[in-house]
Design a protein around this motif. Structure first.
Motif, short mmCIF file in Angstrom:
data_model
loop_
_atom_site.label_atom_id
_atom_site.label_comp_id
_atom_site.label_asym_id
_atom_site.label_seq_id
_atom_site.Cartn_x
_atom_site.Cartn_y
_atom_site.Cartn_z
N PHE A 42 0.84 -1.20 0.00
CA PHE A 42 0.00 0.00 0.00
C PHE A 42 0.88 1.25 0.00
CE2 PHE A 42 -2.91 -2.85 2.74
CZ PHE A 42 -3.42 -3.46 1.62
N LYS A 43 1.95 1.20 0.73
CA LYS A 43 2.88 2.33 0.82
C LYS A 43 3.55 2.61 -0.53
CE LYS A 43 6.96 3.75 3.51
NZ LYS A 43 7.89 3.33 4.60
N SER A 44 3.68 1.59 -1.37
CA SER A 44 4.31 1.75 -2.69
C SER A 44 3.43 2.49 -3.68
CB SER A 44 4.69 0.38 -3.25
OG SER A 44 5.66 -0.25 -2.45
N ALA A 45 2.18 2.70 -3.32
CA ALA A 45 1.26 3.41 -4.21
C ALA A 45 1.62 4.89 -4.27
CB ALA A 45 -0.18 3.22 -3.72
N PHE A 46 0.88 5.63 -5.07
CA PHE A 46 1.17 7.05 -5.30
C PHE A 46 0.56 7.95 -4.24
CE2 PHE A 46 0.41 11.12 -7.59
CZ PHE A 46 1.72 11.41 -7.95
N GLY A 47 -0.59 7.54 -3.71
CA GLY A 47 -1.27 8.37 -2.72
C GLY A 47 -2.36 7.59 -2.02
N THR A 48 -3.01 8.24 -1.07
CA THR A 48 -4.09 7.62 -0.31
C THR A 48 -5.17 8.66 -0.02
OG1 THR A 48 -2.54 6.12 0.81
CG2 THR A 48 -4.70 6.40 1.82
N VAL A 49 -6.40 8.21 -0.11
CA VAL A 49 -7.54 9.03 0.37
C VAL A 49 -8.05 8.41 1.66
CG1 VAL A 49 -9.77 10.07 -0.18
CG2 VAL A 49 -8.20 9.42 -2.04
N MET A 50 -8.11 9.18 2.71
CA MET A 50 -8.77 8.75 3.94
C MET A 50 -10.17 9.34 3.94
SD MET A 50 -5.84 8.87 6.92
CE MET A 50 -5.68 10.66 6.95
N PHE A 51 -11.17 8.47 4.04
CA PHE A 51 -12.56 8.90 4.03
C PHE A 51 -13.08 9.00 5.46
CE2 PHE A 51 -12.04 7.11 -0.19
CZ PHE A 51 -12.77 7.98 -0.99
N TYR A 52 -13.70 10.14 5.77
CA TYR A 52 -14.22 10.40 7.11
C TYR A 52 -15.70 10.78 7.04
CZ TYR A 52 -9.53 10.72 9.19
OH TYR A 52 -8.28 10.44 9.65
N THR A 53 -16.39 10.56 8.16
CA THR A 53 -17.73 11.11 8.36
C THR A 53 -17.64 12.17 9.46
OG1 THR A 53 -18.87 9.07 7.72
CG2 THR A 53 -20.08 10.62 9.12
N ASP A 54 -18.19 13.34 9.18
CA ASP A 54 -18.25 14.40 10.19
C ASP A 54 -19.43 14.11 11.10
OD1 ASP A 54 -18.60 16.73 11.67
OD2 ASP A 54 -18.00 18.04 10.02
N MET A 55 -19.13 13.62 12.31
CA MET A 55 -20.19 13.21 13.22
C MET A 55 -20.98 14.39 13.76
SD MET A 55 -20.05 10.05 12.88
CE MET A 55 -21.36 9.67 14.04
N ASP A 56 -20.41 15.58 13.77
CA ASP A 56 -21.17 16.76 14.17
C ASP A 56 -22.34 16.98 13.21
OD1 ASP A 56 -19.55 17.20 16.32
OD2 ASP A 56 -18.61 19.03 15.54
N VAL A 57 -22.09 16.75 11.92
CA VAL A 57 -23.15 16.90 10.92
C VAL A 57 -24.22 15.84 11.14
CG1 VAL A 57 -23.67 16.76 8.45
CG2 VAL A 57 -21.61 17.95 9.22
N VAL A 58 -23.81 14.61 11.40
CA VAL A 58 -24.76 13.53 11.65
C VAL A 58 -25.64 13.87 12.86
CG1 VAL A 58 -25.03 11.09 12.27
CG2 VAL A 58 -23.27 11.79 10.61
N HIS A 59 -25.02 14.30 13.96
CA HIS A 59 -25.78 14.61 15.17
C HIS A 59 -26.69 15.82 14.97
CE1 HIS A 59 -23.61 11.48 17.02
NE2 HIS A 59 -22.49 12.15 17.28
#
Length: 200
Positions: free
Chosen positions: A90-107
Motif C-alpha cells: 500500500f505504501k508503494s502506491a502514489f497516494g491515499t484518500v482517507m474517508f471520514y464522516t463528520d459526526m457533528d453533521v450527523v448529530h
C-alpha cells in the motif's frame, strides 16, 4: 441502453499491485477527488463525508503508522512480517484518500429531523459508500488503480494526531491509489437468480 457508466464501473477493480508511474499531477488528482466527493448525494444534502488526500511523505507516513500499530496485534514475528509486506505494498502506491464522516453533521441532522434520527448514522454510511465508489471509478477512468482498506478504528487516534484531524471526524476507510502495475484477477459472480427479482 447506454453503457458508458457501466463500462467505467467494470474498470473499477481492487488493484493491489500499485506504483508511482503516474503522469497526472498531485493537484489534478486532488481536484478530481474533491469534485467527485462534492457531487455525491447525501441525505438532506447534509454533506457529511470528508476526505483527507495524502501524497508523498504524508502518504508514506500513514502506512508507516499502520505498520507500527499492527505490530502489537499480530501474534508472531513471522505473521507480522507478512502483514508488513502487505502494508508496504500500500505504501508503494502514489497516494491515499482517507474517508471520514463528520459526526457533528450527523448529530445535527438527528436533532433537526427528529422523526428520522435513528437513520442518520446509516444514511451517512450510505453516503460513504457512494463517495468511495465514485472516487474509485473516477480514478479508474483516469487510468489509476486503487483498493480500499479498513484499518480504522485501530489507527484512528494515531492518525488524528499525525495529520491534525478534527475530533468530530470519524475515519471510515483508506483508499490507496497509483499506477496499475498488474491487473486485477477474474471476478466471480453469484447467479442472477439468487440475487435479483424482476417483477412485471
Amino acid at each position: 441502453m447506454k453503457e458508458q457508466f457501466l463500462n467505467l464501473a467494470k474498470q473499477r477493480r481492487s488493484i493491489y499491485a500499485l506504483g508511482r508511474n503516474v503522469t497526472a499531477s498531485e493537484d489534478d488528482i486532488a481536484s478530481l477527488i474533491k469534485e467527485t466527493v462534492k457531487w455525491v448525494p447525501t441525505t438532506f444534502n447534509n454533506q457529511s463525508t470528508r476526505a483527507v488526500i495524502l501524497f508523498g511523505a504524508n502518504h508514506e507516513k500513514l502506512w508507516d503508522i499502520v505498520g507500527q500499530r499492527l505490530k502489537s496485534e499480530v501474534p508472531t514475528e513471522e505473521a507480522y512480517q507478512k502483514t508488513l509486506q502487505k502494508i508496504n505494498a500500500f505504501k508503494s502506491a502514489f497516494g491515499t484518500v482517507m474517508f471520514y464522516t463528520d459526526m457533528d453533521v450527523v448529530h445535527q441532522s438527528e436533532n433537526n429531523f427528529a422523526l428520522y434520527a435513528d437513520n442518520f448514522a446509516d444514511w451517512a454510511e450510505q453516503g460513504q459508500g457512494i463517495a468511495q465508489f465514485a472516487v474509485w471509478t473516477a480514478l479508474a477512468e483516469n487510468g489509476l488503480g486503487a483498493n480500499l482498506q479498513h484499518y480504522n478504528p485501530l489507527i484512528d487516534d494515531l492518525v488524528r494526531d499525525a495529520f491534525d484531524i478534527p475530533k468530530n471526524w470519524k475515519l471510515r476507510a483508506e483508499m490507496d491509489f497509483g499506477s496499475i502495475e498488474a491487473p486485477a484477477g477474474d471476478k466471480a459472480f453469484m447467479s442472477d437468480e439468487d440475487r435479483f427479482k424482476v417483477l412485471k
